[in-house]
Design an enzyme around this catalytic site. Structure first.
Site, PDB file in Angstrom:
ATOM      1  CG  HIS A  56      -1.603  30.769  76.724  1.00 25.58           C
ATOM      2  ND1 HIS A  56      -2.591  30.194  76.466  1.00 25.58           N
ATOM      3  CD2 HIS A  56      -0.677  29.707  76.697  1.00 25.58           C
ATOM      4  CE1 HIS A  56      -2.657  28.741  76.583  1.00 25.58           C
ATOM      5  NE2 HIS A  56      -1.334  28.356  76.761  1.00 25.58           N
ATOM      6  CG  ASP A  84       2.277  22.648  70.741  1.00 27.47           C
ATOM      7  OD1 ASP A  84       2.540  21.799  71.579  1.00 27.47           O
ATOM      8  OD2 ASP A  84       1.198  23.345  70.401  1.00 27.47           O
ATOM      9  CD  GLU A 105      -1.860  22.120  75.552  1.00 32.34           C
ATOM     10  OE1 GLU A 105      -2.730  21.982  76.171  1.00 32.34           O
ATOM     11  OE2 GLU A 105      -1.101  22.879  75.164  1.00 32.34           O
TER      12      GLU A 105
END
Length: 464
Positions: free
Chosen positions: A434, A103, A169
């Site tokens: 991110h 993910d 996660e």
């Protein structure tokens, strides 16, 4: 094979030769927007799991390959689909568990991406795309290493292997502990490799030996029963924004050092790391000075930090001349290794309640705590990993602390206390995991895959 040396050289060469195919498969995974956060399409996470299952089956290594999920404790929901593949060890060989996650984070503001986030794009020796580094590259490092091993040894080698590719996660691993419990026998191993960390730089490998914990929560500050006219009552009635700003400012001193009594600091040496390197890797402008005191890496690896990561308040476009009745913020704290996250959270909550101004009302919810991690570096698996990294990269590896958190490692330690846990990674400091323009340094990936293949070869030659 004529000797152990020739076997190891053959694995190294096989690993190098399969890099193009591994990158092609990585690109296919990146094209799947497997975001496990609420509000996103679960079908994409399922599609990603199916793609990973096909890759695992394609190695020819495993006796069983399944997609599975687990219940989320305290909820009627189930977690996101994970891939679990297993083969039993033979003739006294050890078993290794290879972990990564398929993910990814949401893309954020897509206008900040220089190329489409789910269209893998190569520029200047890097592969750009959401999940290209975190952590679909970890998935492909495992798959590629297994391919290299079987190219040389065939599928009839003796090492036991479990492959666990998680599907949630980034969304908090809410069903992780239950998944471990449900599949404990299949996942039990002598060595666990968690491929979800980083390296010292693009050419120097690292073994992560410490991770900070985390405590994340939502806090609402309330001062009024309803919004009131700022001209009619301003100056006598406190608005929630003023109370929130004053309260939050007490979390740090004038140097930006965390000022909460009860938060621990780990006493440990750190390597040399310059302010210039910090500015380059973090994107810190020349006019902005770093915060905190002590060595830079000591601040990141061994001290707590507190960040306000979200706020609900009137937006600029909707601003009006009113006193806001309440403001809600998300607080994310990183906890020094060695202190439990729950203890740290309780210290932060106690600090906030003790310093709240004007008698404002505080409410806390969505508390999420994950403990940090300290590796026991005395085990044989650590030395095996260092040797593989040294050979795979051609550079002496370093022991690395990480300011980020991988809370589920505490679950692994609790469920499998006898296992030796190795935290590795394929990221370099410019990966921007991110963030917009996440990318994978291609040479780093190549070296990481070769190193893992050599680790597997070495373990296959070792008696448990």
């Amino acid at each position: 094979m004529t000797s152990e040396l020739s076997r190891r050289d053959a694995v190294r060469e096989a690993a190098a030769s399969i890099i193009p195919a591994a990158l092609a498969d990585l690109g296919a995974l990146v094209r799947i927007p497997s975001i496990a956060f609420p509000g996103f399409d679960r079908a994409n996470v399922q599609r990603s799991a199916e793609a990973v299952r096909a890759l695992a089956e394609g190695t020819g290594v495993f006796e069983s390959v399944v997609i599975a999920d687990a219940a989320i404790p305290g909820s009627e929901e189930r977690g996101m689909p994970a891939v679990l593949a297993t083969r039993a060890a033979r003739n006294g060989r050890p078993t290794i568990l290879l972990y990564a996650h398929h993910d990814v984070q949401p893309v954020g503001d897509e206008t900040l991406w220089e190329s489409p986030p789910f269209e893998p794009t190569v520029r200047d020796g890097r592969l750009y795309g959401r999940g290209a580094a975190d952590d679909k590259a970890g998935v492909m490092a495992h798959i590629g290493a297994l391919r290299a091993l079987t190219d040389v040894l065939g599928t009839d080698f003796e090492l036991g292997v479990a492959l666990f590719i998680e599907g949630e996660e980034e969304a908090g691993s809410r069903s992780f502990a239950q998944f471990l419990s449900d599949h404990a026998d299949a996942l039990r191993a002598d060595v666990i490799v968690v491929a979800d960390s980083g390296n010292w730089d693009a050419v120097t490998p690292a073994l992560t030996v410490s991770l900070r914990g985390n405590a994340r929560f939502t806090m609402t500050v309330r001062t009024l029963e309803h919004a009131s006219h700022s001209g009619m009552f301003g100056g006598a009635v406190p608005d929630a924004m003023t109370a929130a700003v004053k309260l939050l400012s007490t979390l740090w001193d004038d140097d930006g050092e965390v000022a909460v009594v009860g938060l621990a600091v780990r006493d440990a040496e750190t390597p040399e790391y310059s302010e210039a390197t910090l500015r380059d890797e973090a994107g810190l402008p020349d006019a902005v000075r770093p915060i905190g005191r002590g060595t830079i890496l000591g601040r990141i690896w061994n001290k707590p930090s507190i960040t306000i990561t979200g706020i609900d308040a009137p937006s600029v476009v909707n601003a009006s001349n009113t006193l806001s009745p309440e403001v809600t913020v998300v607080v994310s704290a990183r906890i020094a290794p060695g202190q439990t996250a729950r203890e740290a959270y309780e210290a932060i909550e106690a600090h906030l309640r003790a310093h709240v101004p004007f008698g404002a009302e505080l409410a806390f919810r969505d508390v999420d705590c994950g403990d940090g991690f300290l590796v026991d570096t005395s085990g044989w698996a650590v030395e095996s990993a260092r040797a593989a990294l040294r050979e795979g990269y051609g550079v002496e590896p370093v022991d690395l602390g990480v300011g980020g958190s991988i809370p589920f490692i505490a679950d692994l330690v609790r469920e499998f206390p006898a296992a030796q846990i190795l935290v590795t990674g394929v990221e370099d400091p410019h990966a921007r995991a991110h963030s917009p323009n996440e990318s994978l340094h291609l040479d780093t990936f190549r070296h990481a895959l070769i190193a893992e293949a050599l680790l597997l070869e070495g373990l296959d030659a070792r008696e448990a």
